[in-house]
Design an enzyme around this catalytic site. Structure first.
Site, PDB file in Angstrom:
ATOM      1  N   CYS A 110       0.668  -1.213  -0.116  1.00 47.31           N
ATOM      2  CA  CYS A 110       0.051  -0.106   0.032  1.00 47.31           C
ATOM      3  C   CYS A 110       0.858   1.146  -0.033  1.00 47.31           C
ATOM      4  O   CYS A 110       1.864   1.131   0.625  1.00 47.31           O
ATOM      5  CB  CYS A 110      -0.906  -0.104   1.252  1.00 47.31           C
ATOM      6  N   HIS A 153      -9.402  -3.645  -2.045  1.00 47.18           N
ATOM      7  CA  HIS A 153      -8.134  -2.876  -1.185  1.00 47.18           C
ATOM      8  C   HIS A 153      -8.601  -1.354  -1.123  1.00 47.18           C
ATOM      9  O   HIS A 153      -8.576  -0.957  -0.362  1.00 47.18           O
ATOM     10  CB  HIS A 153      -6.914  -3.194  -1.927  1.00 47.18           C
ATOM     11  N   GLU A 154      -8.612  -0.840  -2.428  1.00 51.11           N
ATOM     12  CA  GLU A 154      -9.187   0.589  -2.356  1.00 51.11           C
ATOM     13  C   GLU A 154     -10.392   1.141  -1.796  1.00 51.11           C
ATOM     14  O   GLU A 154     -10.547   1.979  -1.224  1.00 51.11           O
ATOM     15  CB  GLU A 154      -9.290   1.191  -3.822  1.00 51.11           C
ATOM     16  N   HIS A 157     -10.251   1.276   1.699  1.00 47.38           N
ATOM     17  CA  HIS A 157      -9.798   2.451   2.206  1.00 47.38           C
ATOM     18  C   HIS A 157     -10.917   3.514   2.527  1.00 47.38           C
ATOM     19  O   HIS A 157     -10.722   4.254   3.407  1.00 47.38           O
ATOM     20  CB  HIS A 157      -8.936   3.266   1.321  1.00 47.38           C
TER      21      HIS A 157
END
Length: 182
Positions: A110, A153-154, A157
């Site tokens: 990341c 993954h994004e 966030h």
């Protein structure tokens, strides 16, 4: 003219907050930030440029990583040597996913985590994601394998989750019998 982005470090508390829905259509400032992110991510994946500008390679970035708590993600995917596809999704939602779970064999990284983190991150092998493009048009994407992992993954966030939160602390690595490694 290239300006390196100021990406927040994992210690920044803003990365642990849940982002708010972005207002559509995006304004000029937000669109300019998206263009900067695309350039940054593209350059970071081209060895000569990443060395020139001292960039860590990355294929995705969410607005919270820049300290902007809005639900906007950008992914720059190199599908062939030197050829990139850009994805910009505003207010993304994962509406369905496979039962199959995969993990990147080498683990995830990341741009907000400036250290090596060992372990496999279990993710859905396939997802369907909806949201909007930068102009406010509704979009739907069916994603698989590495691209599905990157989107998950994004999206994490946007919800204040970092990838290492999903690594099993007592058993960080899986065998091929337990999970398909990609």
């Amino acid at each position: 003219m290239f300006k390196k982005l100021k990406i927040l470090d994992e210690k920044d508390k803003r990365l642990r907050q849940v982002s708010k829905e972005a207002t559509l259509p995006l304004d000029k400032k937000e669109k300019d930030i998206i263009e900067q992110i695309i350039k940054h991510l593209t350059y970071s994946q081209i060895e000569k440029m990443s060395e020139k500008y001292d960039l860590r390679p990355g294929m995705g970035l969410a607005f919270p990583q820049l300290g902007i708590l809005k639900r906007i993600i950008v992914i720059v995917y190199e599908y062939e040597e030197g050829k990139f596809e850009n994805y910009v999704v505003v207010n993304p939602k994962i509406i369905s996913h496979s039962e199959e779970i995969v993990a990147l064999e080498t683990g995830e990284g990341c741009l907000s985590v400036n250290r090596e983190v060992d372990g496999h991150v279990p993710r859905f092998a396939r997802i369907t994601l909806t949201g909007y493009d930068a102009c406010g048009n509704k979009i739907s994407l069916r994603l698989r394998e590495e691209l599905a992992v990157a989107f998950q993954h994004e999206v994490d966030h946007l919800n204040g989750i970092l990838f290492f939160d999903k690594i099993n602390k007592t058993k960080p690595f899986y065998s091929e019998n337990e999970i398909r490694l990609i």
